[in-house]
Design an enzyme around this catalytic site. Structure first.
Site, PDB file in Angstrom:
ATOM      1  N   TYR A  42      69.847  46.585  85.524  1.00  0.00           N
ATOM      2  CA  TYR A  42      71.174  47.078  85.189  1.00  0.00           C
ATOM      3  C   TYR A  42      72.206  46.143  85.807  1.00  0.00           C
ATOM      4  O   TYR A  42      72.022  45.660  86.930  1.00  0.00           O
ATOM      5  CB  TYR A  42      71.362  48.491  85.748  1.00  0.00           C
ATOM      6  CG  TYR A  42      72.738  49.066  85.520  1.00  0.00           C
ATOM      7  CD1 TYR A  42      73.163  49.412  84.245  1.00  0.00           C
ATOM      8  CD2 TYR A  42      73.618  49.272  86.581  1.00  0.00           C
ATOM      9  CE1 TYR A  42      74.427  49.940  84.023  1.00  0.00           C
ATOM     10  CE2 TYR A  42      74.883  49.796  86.372  1.00  0.00           C
ATOM     11  CZ  TYR A  42      75.282  50.139  85.090  1.00  0.00           C
ATOM     12  OH  TYR A  42      76.541  50.655  84.878  1.00  0.00           O
ATOM     13  N   ASP A  56      86.878  47.735  91.273  1.00  0.00           N
ATOM     14  CA  ASP A  56      86.405  48.100  89.943  1.00  0.00           C
ATOM     15  C   ASP A  56      87.524  48.789  89.158  1.00  0.00           C
ATOM     16  O   ASP A  56      87.470  49.988  88.880  1.00  0.00           O
ATOM     17  CB  ASP A  56      85.187  49.017  90.067  1.00  0.00           C
ATOM     18  CG  ASP A  56      84.550  49.340  88.725  1.00  0.00           C
ATOM     19  OD1 ASP A  56      84.813  48.625  87.755  1.00  0.00           O
ATOM     20  OD2 ASP A  56      83.788  50.337  88.663  1.00  0.00           O
ATOM     21  N   ASP A  83      76.997  47.174  81.990  1.00  0.00           N
ATOM     22  CA  ASP A  83      78.243  47.929  81.981  1.00  0.00           C
ATOM     23  C   ASP A  83      79.290  47.142  81.198  1.00  0.00           C
ATOM     24  O   ASP A  83      79.474  45.953  81.420  1.00  0.00           O
ATOM     25  CB  ASP A  83      78.683  48.110  83.437  1.00  0.00           C
ATOM     26  CG  ASP A  83      79.867  49.025  83.634  1.00  0.00           C
ATOM     27  OD1 ASP A  83      80.515  49.383  82.646  1.00  0.00           O
ATOM     28  OD2 ASP A  83      80.140  49.372  84.800  1.00  0.00           O
ATOM     29  N   ASP A  85      82.490  48.679  80.786  1.00  0.00           N
ATOM     30  CA  ASP A  85      83.730  49.410  81.077  1.00  0.00           C
ATOM     31  C   ASP A  85      84.199  50.187  79.841  1.00  0.00           C
ATOM     32  O   ASP A  85      83.443  50.960  79.283  1.00  0.00           O
ATOM     33  CB  ASP A  85      84.803  48.450  81.583  1.00  0.00           C
ATOM     34  CG  ASP A  85      84.557  47.996  83.022  1.00  0.00           C
ATOM     35  OD1 ASP A  85      83.708  48.613  83.691  1.00  0.00           O
ATOM     36  OD2 ASP A  85      85.207  47.049  83.467  1.00  0.00           O
ATOM     37  N   HIS A 110      76.829  49.918  77.945  1.00  0.00           N
ATOM     38  CA  HIS A 110      77.473  51.229  77.856  1.00  0.00           C
ATOM     39  C   HIS A 110      78.981  51.054  77.934  1.00  0.00           C
ATOM     40  O   HIS A 110      79.495  50.199  78.656  1.00  0.00           O
ATOM     41  CB  HIS A 110      76.944  52.213  78.909  1.00  0.00           C
ATOM     42  CG  HIS A 110      77.298  51.938  80.332  1.00  0.00           C
ATOM     43  ND1 HIS A 110      78.559  52.137  80.838  1.00  0.00           N
ATOM     44  CD2 HIS A 110      76.541  51.519  81.378  1.00  0.00           C
ATOM     45  CE1 HIS A 110      78.573  51.847  82.132  1.00  0.00           C
ATOM     46  NE2 HIS A 110      77.364  51.456  82.483  1.00  0.00           N
ATOM     47  N   GLU A 112      82.631  53.543  78.179  1.00  0.00           N
ATOM     48  CA  GLU A 112      83.011  54.842  78.726  1.00  0.00           C
ATOM     49  C   GLU A 112      84.295  55.353  78.096  1.00  0.00           C
ATOM     50  O   GLU A 112      85.059  54.583  77.504  1.00  0.00           O
ATOM     51  CB  GLU A 112      83.165  54.749  80.242  1.00  0.00           C
ATOM     52  CG  GLU A 112      84.241  53.788  80.684  1.00  0.00           C
ATOM     53  CD  GLU A 112      84.053  53.302  82.110  1.00  0.00           C
ATOM     54  OE1 GLU A 112      84.987  53.518  82.910  1.00  0.00           O
ATOM     55  OE2 GLU A 112      82.995  52.707  82.417  1.00  0.00           O
ATOM     56  N   CYS A 120      86.141  53.899  89.149  1.00  0.00           N
ATOM     57  CA  CYS A 120      84.737  54.204  89.411  1.00  0.00           C
ATOM     58  C   CYS A 120      84.468  55.641  88.994  1.00  0.00           C
ATOM     59  O   CYS A 120      85.280  56.542  89.248  1.00  0.00           O
ATOM     60  CB  CYS A 120      84.437  54.008  90.893  1.00  0.00           C
ATOM     61  SG  CYS A 120      82.838  54.696  91.412  1.00  0.00           S
ATOM     62  N   ARG A 158      78.970  56.509  77.736  1.00  0.00           N
ATOM     63  CA  ARG A 158      79.173  57.200  79.005  1.00  0.00           C
ATOM     64  C   ARG A 158      80.377  58.128  78.895  1.00  0.00           C
ATOM     65  O   ARG A 158      81.426  57.739  78.384  1.00  0.00           O
ATOM     66  CB  ARG A 158      79.416  56.172  80.116  1.00  0.00           C
ATOM     67  CG  ARG A 158      79.912  56.788  81.427  1.00  0.00           C
ATOM     68  CD  ARG A 158      80.102  55.739  82.493  1.00  0.00           C
ATOM     69  NE  ARG A 158      81.258  56.021  83.329  1.00  0.00           N
ATOM     70  CZ  ARG A 158      81.641  55.281  84.365  1.00  0.00           C
ATOM     71  NH1 ARG A 158      80.957  54.191  84.692  1.00  0.00           N
ATOM     72  NH2 ARG A 158      82.717  55.591  85.058  1.00  0.00           N
ATOM     73  N   GLU A 188      78.225  60.879  83.429  1.00  0.00           N
ATOM     74  CA  GLU A 188      78.598  60.355  84.745  1.00  0.00           C
ATOM     75  C   GLU A 188      79.167  61.442  85.664  1.00  0.00           C
ATOM     76  O   GLU A 188      79.830  62.384  85.227  1.00  0.00           O
ATOM     77  CB  GLU A 188      79.632  59.240  84.574  1.00  0.00           C
ATOM     78  CG  GLU A 188      80.193  58.652  85.868  1.00  0.00           C
ATOM     79  CD  GLU A 188      79.163  57.924  86.704  1.00  0.00           C
ATOM     80  OE1 GLU A 188      78.128  58.536  87.044  1.00  0.00           O
ATOM     81  OE2 GLU A 188      79.402  56.741  87.045  1.00  0.00           O
ATOM     82  N   ASN A 215      72.579  58.170  86.791  1.00  0.00           N
ATOM     83  CA  ASN A 215      73.146  57.232  87.758  1.00  0.00           C
ATOM     84  C   ASN A 215      72.849  57.719  89.170  1.00  0.00           C
ATOM     85  O   ASN A 215      73.372  58.739  89.599  1.00  0.00           O
ATOM     86  CB  ASN A 215      74.657  57.121  87.543  1.00  0.00           C
ATOM     87  CG  ASN A 215      75.310  56.112  88.471  1.00  0.00           C
ATOM     88  OD1 ASN A 215      74.640  55.418  89.237  1.00  0.00           O
ATOM     89  ND2 ASN A 215      76.623  56.029  88.419  1.00  0.00           N
TER      90      ASN A 215
END
Length: 298
Positions: A42, A56, A83, A85, A110, A112, A120, A158, A188, A215
């Site tokens: 990942y 982040d 990831d 974002d 993924h 989100e 985060c 996500r 998440e 996660n």
């Protein structure tokens, strides 16, 4: 092509068992993960940004993420879920992101449902886009996956709705994202083992073949849960997104404190990777030709 083969391999592994997927934030970490028997990796946005010295909050661009993906993919040879974002923009950029991630070696990504700039997933104060906006992004990403990989590249959706609207909205959005074409769902910031189980039951009852991601980050909202427990709940993979970076950063900080104090590294040498161990990880023998990329798994 290795990257296309890894997309198919990733799907095969997800269907066979619950995969442990440690975070690899650079090529060296990728090699070490492969050395230690992990079958898929990942790439965390939090780790990529932190390794660049920034938080982040969307500071690293698509190109920055793609460089890390390429380094990890070529060094490890393993399937990678990365990831992305919020997709680096609206629908048009989601399509480009899928293509770029695939070309650089990822087997899936993924996106989100937070607004940009994102936070985060285990922090408070997040805001979400409307569900239909996210659904459109998923549809576009899925179409891009079909175009670039025949649909083998995994599209994971996500949702951060648990932290903003509650568990029911998390489940509702997850089901909508499944209908939009997501291959995998990433709920998440769930707070308990019971919540993890409820979400898995609800989503698997809708589609037994949907992939589910858990996660297992540290210092977050979710309690520590074992791989076996996640597998029993119905999850297909568990990510440990920032664990390797946290371990490495703590070790570096400890060494620097010791170096400053002692004015010599001699008391820290026993904690270092030796030259022989370093070369072994790199697959390098001095005096012999070394051919790029010399992936750990070829």
């Amino acid at each position: 092509m290795l990257f296309k083969q890894n997309c198919s391999l990733f799907r095969k592994l997800l269907a066979q068992k619950c995969l442990m997927m440690p975070g690899a934030y650079n090529g060296m970490a990728g090699r070490q993960c492969a050395d230690n028997g992990f079958e898929a990796l990942y790439i965390s946005g939090a780790a990529v940004t932190a390794s660049s010295g920034v938080p982040d909050i969307g500071m690293v661009t698509l190109d920055g993420f793609c460089k890390t993906i390429k380094d990890v993919a070529l060094a490890s040879g393993l399937p990678i879920l990365a990831d992305a974002d919020t997709g680096f923009g609206e629908g048009e950029m989601c399509s480009k992101t899928v293509w770029e991630y695939f070309i650089h070696g990822a087997s899936g990504l993924h996106i989100e449902d937070q607004v940009f700039p994102k936070r985060c997933g285990h922090l408070d104060g997040k805001e979400l886009v409307p569900s239909d906006v996210m659904e459109k992004k998923i549809q576009i990403a899925k179409n891009a996956s079909i175009q670039c990989s025949g649909g083998e590249f995994v599209i994971c959706a996500r949702t951060d709705a648990r932290g903003t609207h509650g568990l029911d909205e998390c489940i509702k959005r997850s089901k909508a994202y499944m209908d939009a074409g997501a291959d995998m769902i990433f709920p998440e910031g769930l707070h308990t083992k019971e919540e993890m189980a409820v979400v898995a039951k609800e989503l698997k009852s809708k589609n037994p073949n949907i992939y589910l991601l858990a996660n297992m980050t540290e210092f977050g909202k979710t309690p520590y849960i074992s791989l076996k427990e996640f597998e029993q709940m119905g999850y297909n993979c568990v990510i440990y997104p920032v664990s390797t970076l946290r371990i490495a950063s703590k070790a570096i900080d400890g060494f620097l404190k010791q170096l400053k104090k002692d004015e010599s590294q001699v008391n820290s040498v026993e904690n270092m990777q030796t030259r022989k161990e370093l070369y072994s990880t790199l697959g390098y023998t001095p005096g012999k030709e070394w051919y790029f990329p010399n992936s750990k798994k070829q």
